[in-house]
Motif scaffolding. Structure first.
Motif, PDB file in Angstrom:
ATOM      1  N   GLU A 115      68.834  57.582  47.477  1.00 44.15           N
ATOM      2  CA  GLU A 115      70.200  57.067  47.322  1.00 44.15           C
ATOM      3  C   GLU A 115      70.197  55.536  47.256  1.00 44.15           C
ATOM      4  O   GLU A 115      70.890  54.933  46.438  1.00 44.15           O
ATOM      5  CB  GLU A 115      71.094  57.529  48.481  1.00 44.15           C
ATOM      6  N   ALA A 116      69.415  54.926  48.130  1.00 44.50           N
ATOM      7  CA  ALA A 116      69.352  53.455  48.144  1.00 44.50           C
ATOM      8  C   ALA A 116      68.802  52.938  46.820  1.00 44.50           C
ATOM      9  O   ALA A 116      69.289  51.927  46.275  1.00 44.50           O
ATOM     10  CB  ALA A 116      68.484  52.982  49.307  1.00 44.50           C
ATOM     11  N   ILE A 117      67.822  53.642  46.278  1.00 42.31           N
ATOM     12  CA  ILE A 117      67.203  53.202  45.019  1.00 42.31           C
ATOM     13  C   ILE A 117      68.184  53.389  43.864  1.00 42.31           C
ATOM     14  O   ILE A 117      68.380  52.500  43.030  1.00 42.31           O
ATOM     15  CB  ILE A 117      65.897  53.982  44.766  1.00 42.31           C
ATOM     16  N   GLU A 118      68.857  54.558  43.840  1.00 42.18           N
ATOM     17  CA  GLU A 118      69.787  54.819  42.730  1.00 42.18           C
ATOM     18  C   GLU A 118      70.991  53.890  42.769  1.00 42.18           C
ATOM     19  O   GLU A 118      71.539  53.535  41.722  1.00 42.18           O
ATOM     20  CB  GLU A 118      70.210  56.296  42.742  1.00 42.18           C
ATOM     21  N   ALA A 119      71.376  53.463  43.970  1.00 46.02           N
ATOM     22  CA  ALA A 119      72.483  52.508  44.069  1.00 46.02           C
ATOM     23  C   ALA A 119      72.113  51.188  43.401  1.00 46.02           C
ATOM     24  O   ALA A 119      72.978  50.446  42.926  1.00 46.02           O
ATOM     25  CB  ALA A 119      72.843  52.272  45.541  1.00 46.02           C
ATOM     26  N   LEU A 120      70.822  50.904  43.334  1.00 41.90           N
ATOM     27  CA  LEU A 120      70.370  49.635  42.758  1.00 41.90           C
ATOM     28  C   LEU A 120      70.098  49.718  41.262  1.00 41.90           C
ATOM     29  O   LEU A 120      70.433  48.800  40.507  1.00 41.90           O
ATOM     30  CB  LEU A 120      69.083  49.185  43.455  1.00 41.90           C
TER      31      LEU A 120
END
Ligand code: AMP
Ligand code: MG
Length: 327
Positions: free
Chosen positions: A209-214
């Motif tokens: 999730e953190a990666i996709e938010a970026l």
């Protein structure tokens, strides 16, 4: 009494987590020795990633029967991006999630310092900046990329304390830098940014999730039980484009010879893995050899027999994959 070094009975030094211990660990690594070190994920088995013989030692110490690509550790993103090509996505995730439990797979730069064996011969290299202060200080003191798979014997669980490391590798490595128990205790997330689509290769300490938010949507690899691709065809396996013939006892003039020990006569080209029959030297030179023979444009590569012991097992595994039928 200097506190830096406590010699364990079976020769593996247990180094303490302060300036003198870190300096000793860095000195050993720079000399080509193996040193396990704590990170926020698990303990890594470190070697100078620019020194193929040192990296061959990792596979020998772990008794790993195959070569898989290893992650290189750095003190900063700037240091990492000297060896690999970082595009905008890589810079964005690195700025947000490094230092931390995220590994990026990126294309090697033409002037990449890392030995081909470290990346198992691939054109890509996995890099990470650990958050652990001791691991960072160690990378900085070494001044070179530090290759580090988990510091356990092949097939055993990843170690999260220095004692776990010693339980498996006592007497097989030069030292362990004891920085206490690992905080995360699971491996790093591995994200492949070497192609146009971002691909998650392994779940780990950094969330998807953190990666996709970026950087937007990230593709997942198919579940491992789906037999989509044959051995040797996985993205993480380097294979030469010329066909490979195993256990050659003769060689033709239109073939390239991958020699081990006294070479067979008559080949169109020869790459000597080890004139003296050293398996460590052969492992260190294997991917350079396959690449250089591949460039000869001859009919195929004839590989001389390799003893099936120690590192010879990993060499034979990789040659066997290179020789397997391509589909
Ligand atoms: P470990 O060294 O045990 O932490 O495992 C490293 C992980 O990163 C393994 O899952 C490797 O397959 C993966 N990996 C490392 N380098 C590459 C690369 N160049 N391409 C694809 N996967 C990689
Ligand atoms: Mg492991």
């Amino acid at each position: 009494m200097p506190r830096a070094t406590v010699i364990d009975h079976a020769m593996t030094e247990r180094l303490l987590d302060h300036a003198a211990g870190i300096a000793r660990a860095a000195q050993l690594l720079r000399e080509g020795a193996l040193v396990a070190f704590g990170t926020e994920t698990v303990y890594g088995l470190g070697a100078d990633a620019t020194d193929a013989a040192a990296v061959a030692g990792i596979f020998a110490a772990k008794r790993r029967p195959h070569f898989n690509p290893l992650i290189c550790h750095y003190e900063s993103a700037e240091a990492a991006f000297r060896d690999v090509v970082a595009d905008r996505r890589a810079r964005v995730v690195a700025a947000a999630l490094w230092p931390g439990p995220l590994t990026l797979v990126l294309p090697r730069r033409p002037d990449c310092r890392i030995a081909l064996l470290t990346g198992a011969g691939l054109d890509t290299q996995a890099v990470r900046v650990p958050a652990h202060a001791t691991a960072q200080a160690l990378c900085q003191a070494v001044g070179r990329p530090v290759a580090g798979p988990s510091a356990n014997m092949s097939g055993q669980v990843s170690p999260t304390t220095a004692q776990h490391v010693l339980d498996g590798l006592q007497g097989r490595i030069a030292a362990v830098l004891d920085s206490g128990p690992c905080a995360v205790g699971i491996e790093s997330t591995v994200l492949d940014l070497s192609g146009p689509t971002a691909v998650l290769l392994r779940h780990g300490g950094a969330t998807i999730e953190a990666i996709e938010a970026l950087i937007g949507p990230v593709a997942r690899l198919p579940a491992p039980q789906e037999p989509l691709r044959g051995p040797g065809m996985l993205a993480s396996h380097y294979a030469p484009s010329l066909p490979v013939r195993l256990d050659a006892t003769s060689v033709a003039a239109d073939e390239a010879l991958l020699a081990f020990g006294p070479p067979l006569q008559g080949a169109g080209a020869i790459f000597q893995l080890s004139a003296t029959g050293s398996l460590t030297e052969a492992a260190a030179r294997l991917f350079d050899g396959l690449r250089s023979l591949d460039r000869t444009g001859l009919r195929g590569i004839a590989a001389m027999p390799i003893p099936a012991t120690g590192l010879g097992l990993a060499i034979a595994d990789r040659l066997g994959r290179a020789a397997a039928p391509r589909g």
